[in-house]
Design an enzyme around this catalytic site. Sequence first.
Site, PDB file in Angstrom:
ATOM      1  N   TYR A  33      10.098 -38.509 -45.002  1.00 28.72           N
ATOM      2  CA  TYR A  33      10.688 -37.477 -45.848  1.00 28.72           C
ATOM      3  C   TYR A  33      11.387 -36.426 -45.003  1.00 28.72           C
ATOM      4  O   TYR A  33      11.239 -36.391 -43.776  1.00 28.72           O
ATOM      5  CB  TYR A  33       9.620 -36.847 -46.749  1.00 28.72           C
ATOM      6  CG  TYR A  33       8.689 -35.849 -46.069  1.00 28.72           C
ATOM      7  CD1 TYR A  33       7.718 -36.274 -45.171  1.00 28.72           C
ATOM      8  CD2 TYR A  33       8.787 -34.479 -46.331  1.00 28.72           C
ATOM      9  CE1 TYR A  33       6.866 -35.366 -44.565  1.00 28.72           C
ATOM     10  CE2 TYR A  33       7.936 -33.562 -45.720  1.00 28.72           C
ATOM     11  CZ  TYR A  33       6.979 -34.004 -44.848  1.00 28.72           C
ATOM     12  OH  TYR A  33       6.137 -33.103 -44.242  1.00 28.72           O
ATOM     13  N   LYS A 151       8.229 -38.310 -39.237  1.00 27.30           N
ATOM     14  CA  LYS A 151       7.931 -37.447 -40.393  1.00 27.30           C
ATOM     15  C   LYS A 151       7.545 -38.305 -41.600  1.00 27.30           C
ATOM     16  O   LYS A 151       8.345 -38.552 -42.498  1.00 27.30           O
ATOM     17  CB  LYS A 151       9.140 -36.555 -40.700  1.00 27.30           C
ATOM     18  CG  LYS A 151       8.810 -35.372 -41.580  1.00 27.30           C
ATOM     19  CD  LYS A 151       9.939 -34.370 -41.556  1.00 27.30           C
ATOM     20  CE  LYS A 151       9.819 -33.306 -42.609  1.00 27.30           C
ATOM     21  NZ  LYS A 151       8.651 -32.442 -42.471  1.00 27.30           N
ATOM     22  N   GLU A 183       0.221 -27.929 -33.299  1.00 27.92           N
ATOM     23  CA  GLU A 183       1.178 -27.267 -34.192  1.00 27.92           C
ATOM     24  C   GLU A 183       0.427 -26.802 -35.434  1.00 27.92           C
ATOM     25  O   GLU A 183      -0.798 -26.959 -35.516  1.00 27.92           O
ATOM     26  CB  GLU A 183       2.323 -28.223 -34.562  1.00 27.92           C
ATOM     27  CG  GLU A 183       1.843 -29.496 -35.227  1.00 27.92           C
ATOM     28  CD  GLU A 183       2.934 -30.541 -35.447  1.00 27.92           C
ATOM     29  OE1 GLU A 183       4.095 -30.181 -35.633  1.00 27.92           O
ATOM     30  OE2 GLU A 183       2.586 -31.732 -35.438  1.00 27.92           O
ATOM     31  N   LEU A 207       5.572 -32.792 -34.533  1.00 24.80           N
ATOM     32  CA  LEU A 207       6.850 -33.058 -35.184  1.00 24.80           C
ATOM     33  C   LEU A 207       7.935 -32.246 -34.470  1.00 24.80           C
ATOM     34  O   LEU A 207       7.716 -31.083 -34.135  1.00 24.80           O
ATOM     35  CB  LEU A 207       6.804 -32.664 -36.667  1.00 24.80           C
ATOM     36  CG  LEU A 207       8.080 -33.080 -37.396  1.00 24.80           C
ATOM     37  CD1 LEU A 207       8.090 -34.572 -37.670  1.00 24.80           C
ATOM     38  CD2 LEU A 207       8.256 -32.317 -38.695  1.00 24.80           C
TER      39      LEU A 207
END
Length: 287
Positions: A33, A151, A183, A207
Amino acid sequence: MSRTVYVNGEYMAEEEAKISIFDRGFLMADGVYEVTSVLDGRLIDFEGHAKRLQRSLDELGMQSPVSMDELLEIHRELVAKNGIEEGLVYLQITRGAPADRDFVFPDPAETPPTIVLFTQNKPGLAESPVARMGIKVISIPDLRWHRRDIKTVQLLYPSMGKMMAKAAGADDAWLVENGKVTEGTSNNAYIVKGGKIITRELSNDILHGITRAAVLRFAREAQMEVEERPFTIKEAQSADEAFITSASTFVMPVVEIDGVQLGNGKPGPVAKRLREIYLEESRKAAV
Ligand code: PMP
């Protein structure tokens, strides 16, 4: 009011949109996505999101059902049809819906990918009152898989992380692996010490944020010092300030980590300035 959404080549009312129960996105989280923000009715960093989408698809051996030019047109069309001035465009591509459930990937010649896009209207996204206050984060272990650079729609653990934060009276969670912050649940994490911006370097552990790339570029252009390396929660708690970045929050100050207030508990000057620069430059370059 009903939204117009896009499903496999067609624009339709959200109530009409249907996906097969055999879709691998639904059964196996076999999908990728992107979320692109919209300011002034225009798309922020579309090219960055399109490139990362292509990379995610390539890494999983999936094909896009549309070209990147068509994708831009679909994004624009949805923004226009839904009258979005400030908000988000969500895009998902899955490996499609084969005839039955099977771990083995279906033959792409027989099973085309599924593509879905919808908008989310968010008036006040840029002038967020939350950004003026800053957010509180807690730390939790990073229990995700090891290809966080792709992702995918496997968002259960990040979702659980947000719930753990909520239960602890915080706004979000930072994920910790081998003693270092990777993260945030849905954002990249930064600290600032002595004017220097510190954030984990790119690898499969995180990411590769599109907002991260832009913010670091703007920071360097503004002669701010950037150091890409991991940091601990302890170091973060003694930093001058901290912040997160993502397409939906831009640059968001962090004012508390695991109950420890940073500085005077208000958003720091570096995060504030980066947010301003990011919004200004991104609006200029929006398409
Ligand atoms: N890390 C994770 C785990 C995320 O889910 C996101 C946002 N989806 C980000 C970082 C930020 O990426 P971007 O700036 O491209 O939104």
